[in-house]
Design a protein around this motif. Structure first.
Motif, PDB file in Angstrom:
ATOM      1  N   GLN A  46       0.828  -1.207   0.000  1.00  0.00           N
ATOM      2  CA  GLN A  46       0.000   0.000   0.000  1.00  0.00           C
ATOM      3  C   GLN A  46       0.861   1.255   0.000  1.00  0.00           C
ATOM      4  N   SER A  47       1.965   1.233   0.746  1.00  0.00           N
ATOM      5  CA  SER A  47       2.822   2.415   0.797  1.00  0.00           C
ATOM      6  C   SER A  47       3.571   2.618  -0.512  1.00  0.00           C
ATOM      7  N   GLN A  48       3.806   1.543  -1.253  1.00  0.00           N
ATOM      8  CA  GLN A  48       4.513   1.644  -2.526  1.00  0.00           C
ATOM      9  C   GLN A  48       3.583   1.878  -3.706  1.00  0.00           C
ATOM     10  N   SER A  49       2.291   1.811  -3.480  1.00  0.00           N
ATOM     11  CA  SER A  49       1.353   1.928  -4.596  1.00  0.00           C
ATOM     12  C   SER A  49       1.219   3.358  -5.117  1.00  0.00           C
ATOM     13  N   GLY A  50       1.680   4.331  -4.374  1.00  0.00           N
ATOM     14  CA  GLY A  50       1.634   5.710  -4.844  1.00  0.00           C
ATOM     15  C   GLY A  50       0.438   6.484  -4.341  1.00  0.00           C
ATOM     16  N   SER A  51      -0.625   5.824  -3.980  1.00  0.00           N
ATOM     17  CA  SER A  51      -1.803   6.501  -3.466  1.00  0.00           C
ATOM     18  C   SER A  51      -1.726   6.536  -1.953  1.00  0.00           C
ATOM     19  N   SER A  52      -1.749   7.725  -1.390  1.00  0.00           N
ATOM     20  CA  SER A  52      -1.654   7.828   0.058  1.00  0.00           C
ATOM     21  C   SER A  52      -3.023   7.770   0.724  1.00  0.00           C
ATOM     22  N   GLY A  55      -9.361   3.797   0.183  1.00  0.00           N
ATOM     23  CA  GLY A  55     -10.617   3.887  -0.555  1.00  0.00           C
ATOM     24  C   GLY A  55     -11.677   4.647   0.207  1.00  0.00           C
ATOM     25  N   VAL A  56     -11.708   4.454   1.523  1.00  0.00           N
ATOM     26  CA  VAL A  56     -12.689   5.149   2.355  1.00  0.00           C
ATOM     27  C   VAL A  56     -12.405   6.644   2.366  1.00  0.00           C
ATOM     28  N   GLU A  57     -11.129   7.003   2.482  1.00  0.00           N
ATOM     29  CA  GLU A  57     -10.775   8.427   2.474  1.00  0.00           C
ATOM     30  C   GLU A  57     -11.130   9.075   1.139  1.00  0.00           C
ATOM     31  N   GLN A  58     -10.883   8.361   0.055  1.00  0.00           N
ATOM     32  CA  GLN A  58     -11.234   8.900  -1.260  1.00  0.00           C
ATOM     33  C   GLN A  58     -12.740   9.087  -1.383  1.00  0.00           C
ATOM     34  N   TYR A  59     -13.515   8.123  -0.894  1.00  0.00           N
ATOM     35  CA  TYR A  59     -14.983   8.221  -0.941  1.00  0.00           C
ATOM     36  C   TYR A  59     -15.466   9.428  -0.146  1.00  0.00           C
ATOM     37  N   ILE A  60     -14.944   9.609   1.065  1.00  0.00           N
ATOM     38  CA  ILE A  60     -15.367  10.730   1.913  1.00  0.00           C
ATOM     39  C   ILE A  60     -15.023  12.054   1.252  1.00  0.00           C
ATOM     40  N   ARG A  61     -13.839  12.156   0.685  1.00  0.00           N
ATOM     41  CA  ARG A  61     -13.461  13.406   0.007  1.00  0.00           C
ATOM     42  C   ARG A  61     -14.354  13.673  -1.191  1.00  0.00           C
ATOM     43  N   ASN A  62     -14.679  12.626  -1.942  1.00  0.00           N
ATOM     44  CA  ASN A  62     -15.561  12.817  -3.097  1.00  0.00           C
ATOM     45  C   ASN A  62     -16.951  13.241  -2.658  1.00  0.00           C
ATOM     46  N   GLN A  63     -17.452  12.683  -1.563  1.00  0.00           N
ATOM     47  CA  GLN A  63     -18.772  13.060  -1.067  1.00  0.00           C
ATOM     48  C   GLN A  63     -18.771  14.485  -0.542  1.00  0.00           C
TER      49      GLN A  63
END
Length: 97
Positions: A46-52, A55-63
């Motif tokens: 997960q740390s090497q994938s580039g996305s910090s 999925g939950v954080e991305q969903y909350i930000r999008n909402q």
């Protein structure tokens, strides 16, 4: 009779390899035996994938950033909270109190 023994031996070998927890090849052993637990490998990946963000954080930000219109239920709840008119039951209770 020898054919049956050979068939039985191959079936037993198949089930042994199927239910064995050890990898069958040296390459598979080297890939999984890096000294890390599964959780540690997951965190490293997960740390090497580039996305910090998870999925939950991305969903909350999008909402939070989406410009959604207010639903009918939300409008009703807001209107009921702002309305100061008393029902007949509320007036009766206050007058008898």
């Amino acid at each position: 009779m020898n054919q049956n023994k050979g068939l039985f031996a191959s079936i037993c070998g198949f089930f042994k390899s199927l239910f064995s927890s050890e990898p069958t090849t040296a390459a598979a052993k080297a890939a999984t035996n890096d000294g890390l637990t599964g959780v540690e490998r997951y965190i490293r990946n997960q740390s090497q994938s580039g996305s910090s963000l998870t999925g939950v954080e991305q969903y909350i930000r999008n909402q939070a950033t989406s410009n959604k219109s207010v639903t009918g239920v939300e409008q009703y709840v807001r209107n009921q909270g702002q309305a100061k008119t008393m029902t007949g039951v509320e007036r009766y209770i206050q007058s008898k109190g």
